[in-house]
Design an enzyme around this catalytic site. Structure first.
Site, mmCIF file in Angstrom:
data_model
loop_
_atom_site.group_PDB
_atom_site.id
_atom_site.type_symbol
_atom_site.label_atom_id
_atom_site.label_comp_id
_atom_site.label_asym_id
_atom_site.label_seq_id
_atom_site.Cartn_x
_atom_site.Cartn_y
_atom_site.Cartn_z
ATOM 1 N N LYS A 133 18.490 34.545 -24.056
ATOM 2 C CA LYS A 133 17.413 35.543 -24.122
ATOM 3 C C LYS A 133 17.322 36.152 -25.516
ATOM 4 O O LYS A 133 16.224 36.452 -26.010
ATOM 5 C CB LYS A 133 17.671 36.637 -23.082
ATOM 6 C CG LYS A 133 16.581 37.701 -23.039
ATOM 7 C CD LYS A 133 16.783 38.662 -21.879
ATOM 8 C CE LYS A 133 15.661 39.696 -21.829
ATOM 9 N NZ LYS A 133 15.758 40.569 -20.627
ATOM 10 N N HIS A 266 7.297 -6.668 -9.913
ATOM 11 C CA HIS A 266 6.536 -5.506 -9.457
ATOM 12 C C HIS A 266 7.190 -4.849 -8.251
ATOM 13 O O HIS A 266 6.541 -4.581 -7.231
ATOM 14 C CB HIS A 266 5.088 -5.887 -9.160
ATOM 15 C CG HIS A 266 4.325 -6.347 -10.352
ATOM 16 N ND1 HIS A 266 4.153 -5.563 -11.476
ATOM 17 C CD2 HIS A 266 3.702 -7.525 -10.626
ATOM 18 C CE1 HIS A 266 3.449 -6.229 -12.375
ATOM 19 N NE2 HIS A 266 3.168 -7.421 -11.893
ATOM 20 N N GLY A 295 8.336 -13.595 -16.063
ATOM 21 C CA GLY A 295 8.196 -12.205 -16.479
ATOM 22 C C GLY A 295 8.867 -11.218 -15.548
ATOM 23 O O GLY A 295 8.617 -10.014 -15.632
ATOM 24 N N ARG A 430 2.131 -6.619 10.439
ATOM 25 C CA ARG A 430 3.331 -7.456 10.370
ATOM 26 C C ARG A 430 2.990 -8.935 10.509
ATOM 27 O O ARG A 430 3.596 -9.783 9.865
ATOM 28 C CB ARG A 430 4.330 -7.016 11.440
ATOM 29 C CG ARG A 430 5.755 -7.472 11.162
ATOM 30 C CD ARG A 430 6.738 -6.647 11.943
ATOM 31 N NE ARG A 430 6.641 -5.244 11.597
ATOM 32 C CZ ARG A 430 7.225 -4.692 10.544
ATOM 33 N NH1 ARG A 430 7.974 -5.430 9.753
ATOM 34 N NH2 ARG A 430 7.077 -3.412 10.264
ATOM 35 N N ARG A 505 15.736 0.843 12.622
ATOM 36 C CA ARG A 505 14.557 0.518 11.830
ATOM 37 C C ARG A 505 14.786 0.887 10.373
ATOM 38 O O ARG A 505 15.460 1.874 10.079
ATOM 39 C CB ARG A 505 13.342 1.287 12.362
ATOM 40 C CG ARG A 505 12.019 0.859 11.752
ATOM 41 C CD ARG A 505 10.899 1.746 12.260
ATOM 42 N NE ARG A 505 10.913 3.060 11.623
ATOM 43 C CZ ARG A 505 10.087 4.056 11.943
ATOM 44 N NH1 ARG A 505 9.212 3.916 12.921
ATOM 45 N NH2 ARG A 505 10.156 5.212 11.298
#
Length: 509
Positions: A133, A266, A295, A430, A505
């Site tokens: 400060k 990606h 890449g 899905r 899940r």
């Protein structure tokens, strides 16, 4: 001029103190710091003698005194402040050097709450905040890495307002990070990690050239020190490189010390294999989608030698990450200007085990416990059909299931002989993920007859099983939990496909 030195981390403090003495500073100090300075023949005045007030309550109160905080906080350019300081016999303190009790390290060593509480620093953060400060008049040092810069600035008359402002910002970040660690620990201990407020605090490792796109700024921050110790041997990592590296290591490190290779493009896997050696693993990882691998980011769970380097060098790979790389192998890539090479220096690839995960949404973030795939899920998976998987199929089911669980939903993964041969990810349906995966395998000329199929969530209808049967799939693993589970199981039985439910899940959105 007076300097107050009170540090938990003593690294570099002796040389710093000597440098301050040479510049004409009088040193005030406390406790362990004072002892360290005395052992090194450095003259320092004990704070309690300076204030004529003894340390209290076993050291809980040392520096909380008007002569200390007044000496830091009074504004030198204000006549009234200067008068009050003189009347109260308060002398100015021009430099404060403090780092804090090791709260986080203490929580790793013990679960004794009384000991943990005693390692919550009170005087330290108060000194840091006061000095920060008062940055217009006071230098605040919170890190040993700043000692040399501070001494140099003082020696060369570069103790400017701008210099002190930078140290002030660093100081407030230091105390904010410290307080966030304490608050998050208390939330974890007493509220299961979900208190009324949660704090995400990271330390900057480096600025990336830009974010996901050139018009966005970006940087890497870390919770611990994993990314700081990642050795970048060649090239400069981008924002997107870092997220892809994270995805690649997550999958490649999911099989212990297996010689695994994962290829990411990606943020999604386009290749994976486990074979008897890393050269074969890499060759087989290319099978799934050698076009997308161009890449891409390759994670190798082991050491890259010359033979593997020569194989990788046949294709343009943007980022290569491994446990280590030999000098011979590194020379193979000398002429490749665009490749980026990183090593973790670990026996096997491993990411930090963050307890919590979060995702930004506009106006806030959603926060949750980190998802993990336990070995028990697979070992305890229930055979729900009339056919049983062979040992080879069981191994393939494990690989497919882990890949699916670590890939964007909706996802299906097909594995054959420990090689990813088809994958569909990030689909709204899905069955569409299944169709996309099978169509890609056909385009690539891959024979997936005999492969196994994994899904990270239940199949809502039998259609994906019927598609799998046409492709010659031999076994399926999924969480189960659909209203039509019996229809799915019936479809698997009709097609002589072994089917297993894990009852867990793994959505990844």
């Amino acid at each position: 001029m007076k300097a107050l030195l009170s540090v938990s981390d003593k690294y570099g403090i002796v040389d710093f103190a000597r440098g301050l003495l040479d510049l004409g500073f009088e040193i005030l100090s406390t406790g362990g710091t004072l002892k360290t300075l005395a052992q090194n023949n450095i003259q320092a005045t004990e704070v309690s003698k300076y204030t004529n007030s003894p340390e209290l309550f076993g050291g809980r109160v040392k520096t909380l005194h008007p002569k200390i905080h007044g000496g830091i906080l009074f504004q030198r350019d204000k006549e009234q402040d200067a008068k009050e300081a003189k009347d109260a016999n308060i002398e100015e303190i021009s430099l404060v050097c403090v780092n804090l009790y090791p709260f986080y390290q203490t929580t790793l060593k013990t679960d004794d709450f009384d000991e943990i509480i005693e390692n919550i620093d009170i005087g330290g953060p108060t000194l840091i905040r006061a000095a920060a400060k008062a940055y217009k008049d006071v230098i605040i040092a919170t890190s040993p890495s700043d000692y040399k810069h501070i001494l140099q600035a003082l020696k060369t008359n570069q103790n400017t307002l701008e210099f002190r402002k930078d140290l002030m910002i660093k100081a407030f970040c230091h105390t904010a990070h410290y307080d966030s660690i304490i608050a998050n620990y208390m939330n974890q201990r007493f509220y299961g990690g979900f208190g009324e407020e949660v704090f995400i605090s990271g330390k900057k490792v480096f600025q990336t050239r830009y974010g996901e796109n050139p018009h966005q700024q970006g940087a890497l921050y870390e919770f611990g020190d994993f990314w700081r110790h990642l050795d970048v041997l060649k090239g400069e990592l981008s924002f997107n490189n870092l997220t892809d590296i994270n995805a690649a290591i997550k999958i490649a490190s999911s099989f212990g010390d297996a010689k695994a290779t994962c290829i990411i493009k990606h943020a999604n896997p386009c290749g994976f294999a486990i074979k008897e050696n890393l050269v074969e693993s890499y060759k087989h990882a290319l099978i799934c989608d050698s076009i997308s691998a161009y890449g891409g980011v390759v994670a190798v769970n082991g050491i890259i030698d010359k033979d593997l380097a020569l194989e990788i060098n046949k294709t343009f790979i943007e980022v290569l990450i491994a446990c280590n790389i030999t000098e011979e192998a590194l020379k193979v890539f000398e002429d490749k200007k665009r490749i980026k090479i990183c090593i973790t220096k670990q026996p096997t690839l491993k990411l930090p085990d963050d307890m919590y995960d979060f995702k930004h949404i506009q106006g806030g973030f959603v926060y949750q416990q980190s998802d993990t795939i336990s070995d028990e899920e697979l070992s305890n998976a229930q055979n729900k059909g009339t056919h049983k998987a062979t040992p080879t199929q069981q191994k393939d089911l494990e690989i497919a299931y882990k890949i699916a669980a670590l890939t964007k939903s909706n996802c299906v993964a097909y594995v054959k002989d420990s090689v990813l041969v088809a994958i569909g990810m990030g689909m709204t349906s899905r069955v569409d993920a299944s169709r996309a995966a099978l169509a890609k395998a056909k385009d690539m000329g891959i024979d997936i007859h005999g492969a196994v199929l994994a899904s990270e969530a239940f199949f809502p209808f039998r259609d994906s099983i019927d598609l799998a049967a046409k492709a010659g799939i031999s076994a399926v693993i999924e969480p189960g939990g659909s209203l039509r589970d019996e229809e799915v199981i019936q479809a698997a039985n009709e097609h002589n496909i072994a089917i297993y439910f894990t009852h867990t899940r793994h959505f990844l959105h």
